[in-house]
Design an enzyme around this catalytic site. Structure first.
Site, mmCIF file in Angstrom:
data_model
loop_
_atom_site.group_PDB
_atom_site.id
_atom_site.type_symbol
_atom_site.label_atom_id
_atom_site.label_comp_id
_atom_site.label_asym_id
_atom_site.label_seq_id
_atom_site.Cartn_x
_atom_site.Cartn_y
_atom_site.Cartn_z
ATOM 1 N N ASP A 152 79.770 -40.246 22.422
ATOM 2 C CA ASP A 152 80.038 -40.247 20.989
ATOM 3 C C ASP A 152 79.216 -41.299 20.248
ATOM 4 O O ASP A 152 78.636 -41.024 19.192
ATOM 5 C CB ASP A 152 81.533 -40.494 20.765
ATOM 6 C CG ASP A 152 81.920 -40.444 19.303
ATOM 7 O OD1 ASP A 152 82.206 -39.341 18.805
ATOM 8 O OD2 ASP A 152 81.920 -41.499 18.639
ATOM 9 N N GLY A 180 81.923 -37.856 16.747
ATOM 10 C CA GLY A 180 81.015 -36.859 17.303
ATOM 11 C C GLY A 180 81.702 -35.936 18.281
ATOM 12 O O GLY A 180 81.513 -34.718 18.253
ATOM 13 N N ASP A 181 82.516 -36.504 19.159
ATOM 14 C CA ASP A 181 83.226 -35.708 20.160
ATOM 15 C C ASP A 181 84.179 -34.712 19.512
ATOM 16 O O ASP A 181 84.176 -33.510 19.821
ATOM 17 C CB ASP A 181 84.019 -36.618 21.090
ATOM 18 C CG ASP A 181 83.140 -37.365 22.087
ATOM 19 O OD1 ASP A 181 81.923 -37.103 22.108
ATOM 20 O OD2 ASP A 181 83.671 -38.191 22.837
ATOM 21 N N LEU A 182 85.034 -35.220 18.617
ATOM 22 C CA LEU A 182 86.020 -34.353 17.990
ATOM 23 C C LEU A 182 85.371 -33.354 17.046
ATOM 24 O O LEU A 182 85.775 -32.190 16.969
ATOM 25 C CB LEU A 182 87.052 -35.202 17.243
ATOM 26 C CG LEU A 182 87.907 -36.098 18.140
ATOM 27 C CD1 LEU A 182 88.714 -37.088 17.311
ATOM 28 C CD2 LEU A 182 88.837 -35.269 19.018
ATOM 29 N N GLY A 185 83.900 -30.636 19.195
ATOM 30 C CA GLY A 185 84.946 -29.746 19.688
ATOM 31 C C GLY A 185 85.439 -28.795 18.612
ATOM 32 O O GLY A 185 85.634 -27.596 18.853
#
Length: 400
Positions: A152, A180-182, A185
């Site tokens: 992230d 970034g991760d969320l 997703g």
């Protein structure tokens, strides 16, 4: 796993939007797990396909609760789990057989890994043309960074978000959640839902290429638009929504806590100034930077005269967009958060955030616990014709 009818389709999710649809989740950690959690919360049957003996790495992330990761409990609630060694030909064959009965597959390997295993999109869609295949990666399936590892912090660094999250001295400050991760997703889930809409009319699936860097850049929106129009980058801590305006800031209170002030519209700013007995500031709401600093110091001195909760009580009925800076414990106990069902409970115990979408009508979809590693291997493989003796042999061979 939930009960299935004679066609193998789950019918226990009532009127949930994605009831009857099956997702194979080959992802690990946060981005893919969050993507498939959103799909599970919409009623899809999500089956985690995990490495024997190890599983999704998030299972081992502390803190542990009764021998189980708290993060796993929150991120993988409501899903099923089987183990499958995709480094073996038999494991690959079993995956292909599962794909024939599935609607979606989500993976988070680096680009090309699934192709090298013989189960990339082209190969699997030849078996199941209706399959929607989503690959969530750091940088996407092409471009000069496609093969780079990352996390992230790297994605928001490349994407310009981290620089804009700096303090007023210009030092970058890591956000409290993994943007970034969320974002990646969620981007994957949106792409899957769009492909489902198209499939309803064409009967064919799609490959969804979800990049976490792309997701971060797409969130720049107004910031990128302003820069492209003026060639001026926002100064850290000085942008209109990052501390440059006195009407849109965080202010400390007498007890060392903080309030959020979002009085951006003139009517809210006027109401706030009148409530704080500083009406002389009303006309300078969007004044020059030096005036903004003066007004911010004035408001800071006012807010430092009372504790946070005293201000909340005084301003509760004042339409000026003022709120508390809740810590995590307060956020999870906040009456609005609780009223919206945003704390998921399994067997009477809170495990993490609840379902973030509501629809007209309702569907009976209780929150279910996260699965044990490989908990549903036997019943899932039995459904595709694997006998008890064959399952024993697969376990001995390390395939499951």
């Amino acid at each position: 796993m939930r009960a299935e009818d004679e066609k193998g389709i789950d019918r226990t999710a009532g009127g949930a939007p994605l009831a009857g649809l099956t997702v194979l989740d080959l992802t690990r950690l946060l981005p893919g797990g969050y993507c498939t959690l959103l799909l599970a919360d919409l009623g899809a049957e999500v089956l985690k396909v995990e490495e024997p003996g190890r599983g999704d790495y998030i299972r081992w992330m502390p803190p542990m609760v009764e021998g189980e990761s708290a993060a796993h409990r929150a991120l993988n609630r409501g899903k099923g789990s089987i183990t499958l060694n995709l480094r073996t030909p038999v494991g690959i064959d079993l995956l292909r057989r599962l794909v024939l009965r599935s609607d979606m597959l989500v993976e988070s390997f680096r680009p090309g890994v699934m192709d090298r295993l013989g189960v990339g999109f082209e190969s699997l869609s030849a078996d199941n043309p209706a399959l929607i295949y989503c690959a969530i990666t750091g940088y996407g399936q092409d471009g000069p960074y496609r093969d780079l590892p990352g996390h992230d912090i790297n994605y928001i660094g490349y994407g310009g978000i981290l620089a804009m999250s700096a303090d007023r001295d210009g030092d970058p400050v890591l956000p409290g959640v993994q943007i970034g991760d969320l974002g990646g997703g969620m981007l994957g889930a949106i792409g899957i839902l769009a492909a489902l809409v198209e499939r309803a009319s064409t009967g064919r699936g799609r490959f969804v290429d979800a990049s976490m860097l792309d997701g971060a850049v797409s969130w720049l929106s107004v910031h990128a638009a302003a820069f492209l129009a003026t060639s001026e980058a926002p100064a850290a801590g000085h942008g209109p929504l990052t501390g440059g305006l006195a009407c849109y800031r965080v202010y400390r209170t007498a007890d060392g806590r903080s309030l959020t002030v979002g009085a951006l519209e003139p009517r809210f700013w006027r109401t706030l100034c009148e409530a704080l007995d500083c009406s002389d500031l009303i006309d300078d709401q969007f004044g020059p930077p030096e005036r903004q600093s003066e007004m911010a110091r004035r408001l800071q001195s006012i807010f430092e005269s009372k504790a946070r909760d005293e201000w909340m009580e005084r301003l509760r009925d004042v339409p000026a967009c003022v709120g508390p800076v809740n810590d995590l414990a307060e956020a999870l106990e906040d009456p609005q958060v609780r009223a919206r069902g945003m704390v998921a409970e399994v067997d009477g115990r809170p495990v993490g955030p609840g379902r973030p979408l509501r629809f007209s009508g309702s569907f009976d979809l209780p929150f279910r616990r996260a699965p044990g590693l490989g908990e549903h291997t036997a019943e899932v493989l039995a459904a595709i014709g694997v006998t008890d003796d064959e399952l024993k042999a697969l376990r001995i061979q390390g395939v499951v």
